[in-house]
Write a protein that holds these residues in place. Structure first.
Motif, mmCIF file in Angstrom:
data_model
loop_
_atom_site.group_PDB
_atom_site.id
_atom_site.type_symbol
_atom_site.label_atom_id
_atom_site.label_comp_id
_atom_site.label_asym_id
_atom_site.label_seq_id
_atom_site.Cartn_x
_atom_site.Cartn_y
_atom_site.Cartn_z
ATOM 1 N N ASN A 4 0.807 -1.215 0.000
ATOM 2 C CA ASN A 4 0.000 0.000 0.000
ATOM 3 C C ASN A 4 0.842 1.268 0.000
ATOM 4 O OD1 ASN A 4 -1.924 -1.926 0.329
ATOM 5 N ND2 ASN A 4 -2.574 -1.272 2.339
ATOM 6 N N SER A 5 2.133 1.149 -0.208
ATOM 7 C CA SER A 5 3.014 2.278 0.018
ATOM 8 C C SER A 5 3.030 3.323 -1.087
ATOM 9 C CB SER A 5 4.436 1.775 0.269
ATOM 10 O OG SER A 5 4.895 1.024 -0.841
ATOM 11 N N GLN A 6 2.679 2.986 -2.313
ATOM 12 C CA GLN A 6 2.723 3.981 -3.380
ATOM 13 C C GLN A 6 1.847 3.589 -4.559
ATOM 14 O OE1 GLN A 6 6.839 4.148 -4.410
ATOM 15 N NE2 GLN A 6 6.761 2.358 -5.685
ATOM 16 N N ALA A 7 1.562 4.579 -5.380
ATOM 17 C CA ALA A 7 0.787 4.332 -6.588
ATOM 18 C C ALA A 7 1.636 3.567 -7.595
ATOM 19 C CB ALA A 7 0.333 5.655 -7.196
ATOM 20 N N LEU A 8 1.003 2.680 -8.361
ATOM 21 C CA LEU A 8 1.716 1.959 -9.409
ATOM 22 C C LEU A 8 2.075 2.893 -10.556
ATOM 23 C CD1 LEU A 8 -0.401 -1.314 -9.663
ATOM 24 C CD2 LEU A 8 1.788 -1.000 -8.515
ATOM 25 N N VAL A 9 1.111 3.662 -11.018
ATOM 26 C CA VAL A 9 1.318 4.609 -12.108
ATOM 27 C C VAL A 9 0.390 5.804 -11.925
ATOM 28 C CG1 VAL A 9 2.034 2.886 -13.832
ATOM 29 C CG2 VAL A 9 -0.361 3.481 -13.627
ATOM 30 N N THR A 10 0.759 6.908 -12.555
ATOM 31 C CA THR A 10 -0.108 8.077 -12.621
ATOM 32 C C THR A 10 -0.277 8.417 -14.089
ATOM 33 O OG1 THR A 10 0.712 8.878 -10.497
ATOM 34 C CG2 THR A 10 -0.395 10.480 -11.898
ATOM 35 N N LEU A 11 -1.512 8.359 -14.568
ATOM 36 C CA LEU A 11 -1.813 8.551 -15.978
ATOM 37 C C LEU A 11 -3.063 9.400 -16.127
ATOM 38 C CD1 LEU A 11 -1.531 4.773 -16.970
ATOM 39 C CD2 LEU A 11 0.148 6.537 -17.541
ATOM 40 N N GLN A 12 -3.332 9.855 -17.352
ATOM 41 C CA GLN A 12 -4.617 10.478 -17.631
ATOM 42 C C GLN A 12 -5.694 9.459 -17.278
ATOM 43 O OE1 GLN A 12 -3.988 11.309 -21.789
ATOM 44 N NE2 GLN A 12 -3.839 13.501 -21.341
ATOM 45 N N PRO A 13 -6.850 9.894 -16.786
ATOM 46 C CA PRO A 13 -7.872 8.949 -16.331
ATOM 47 C C PRO A 13 -8.210 7.847 -17.333
ATOM 48 C CG PRO A 13 -8.478 11.153 -15.684
ATOM 49 C CD PRO A 13 -7.257 11.284 -16.556
ATOM 50 N N GLU A 14 -8.369 8.184 -18.605
ATOM 51 C CA GLU A 14 -8.701 7.174 -19.606
ATOM 52 C C GLU A 14 -7.607 6.115 -19.709
ATOM 53 O OE1 GLU A 14 -10.532 11.098 -20.821
ATOM 54 O OE2 GLU A 14 -8.576 10.473 -20.137
ATOM 55 N N LYS A 15 -6.364 6.562 -19.661
ATOM 56 C CA LYS A 15 -5.225 5.638 -19.754
ATOM 57 C C LYS A 15 -5.066 4.825 -18.470
ATOM 58 C CE LYS A 15 -2.809 8.344 -23.155
ATOM 59 N NZ LYS A 15 -2.228 7.688 -24.250
ATOM 60 N N ALA A 16 -5.415 5.415 -17.328
ATOM 61 C CA ALA A 16 -5.354 4.687 -16.057
ATOM 62 C C ALA A 16 -6.356 3.531 -16.060
ATOM 63 C CB ALA A 16 -5.626 5.630 -14.892
ATOM 64 N N ILE A 17 -7.548 3.791 -16.573
ATOM 65 C CA ILE A 17 -8.563 2.737 -16.660
ATOM 66 C C ILE A 17 -8.075 1.628 -17.588
ATOM 67 C CG2 ILE A 17 -10.900 2.209 -17.467
ATOM 68 C CD1 ILE A 17 -11.631 5.133 -16.565
#
Length: 116
Positions: A72-85
């Motif tokens: 739970n320590s960090q986000a896997l990736v940060t992307l535009q919402p469409e790309k995150a989905i």
């Protein structure tokens, strides 16, 4: 209706609300996993949680379960919402019809317990 329609996902994220998807058991049946998409300014973070499966029908607060190996320590990736989905579908095997609002994941966990 528990599940969000796929077309509702972006609307929820753009309103600044997180969405989640329960993935079931983790690497063993002693752990459970879920995805959270957290909206940020013009992007979304993809978080993957894996916690110890210590719940019961009377204890469904998965958010309080101990994490496994710092998952739970960090986000896997940060992307535009469409790309995150899309990332969730391609990399984490998310299912388009199983997204829920934040906090509903406990109901999903209750369903898993009732199947056993």
């Amino acid at each position: 209706m528990r599940y969000l329609l796929e077309k509702e996902l972006l609307s929820v994220l753009y309103r600044g609300k997180s969405v989640e998807q329960f993935l079931g058991y983790g690497s063993t049946d002693k752990t459970i996993r879920w995805i959270e998409l957290r909206p940020k300014v013009e992007t979304s973070e993809v978080w993957l949680f894996e916690v110890e499966n210590i719940g019961s029908n009377d204890y469904l607060d998965v958010y309080s379960f101990p994490e496994v190996d710092g998952s739970n320590s960090q986000a896997l990736v940060t992307l535009q919402p469409e790309k995150a989905i899309q990332y969730c579908y391609e990399e984490l095997n998310a299912i388009p019809t199983c997204w829920v609002n934040q906090g509903v994941i406990q109901d999903e966990y209750a369903n898993l317990l009732s199947q056993n």
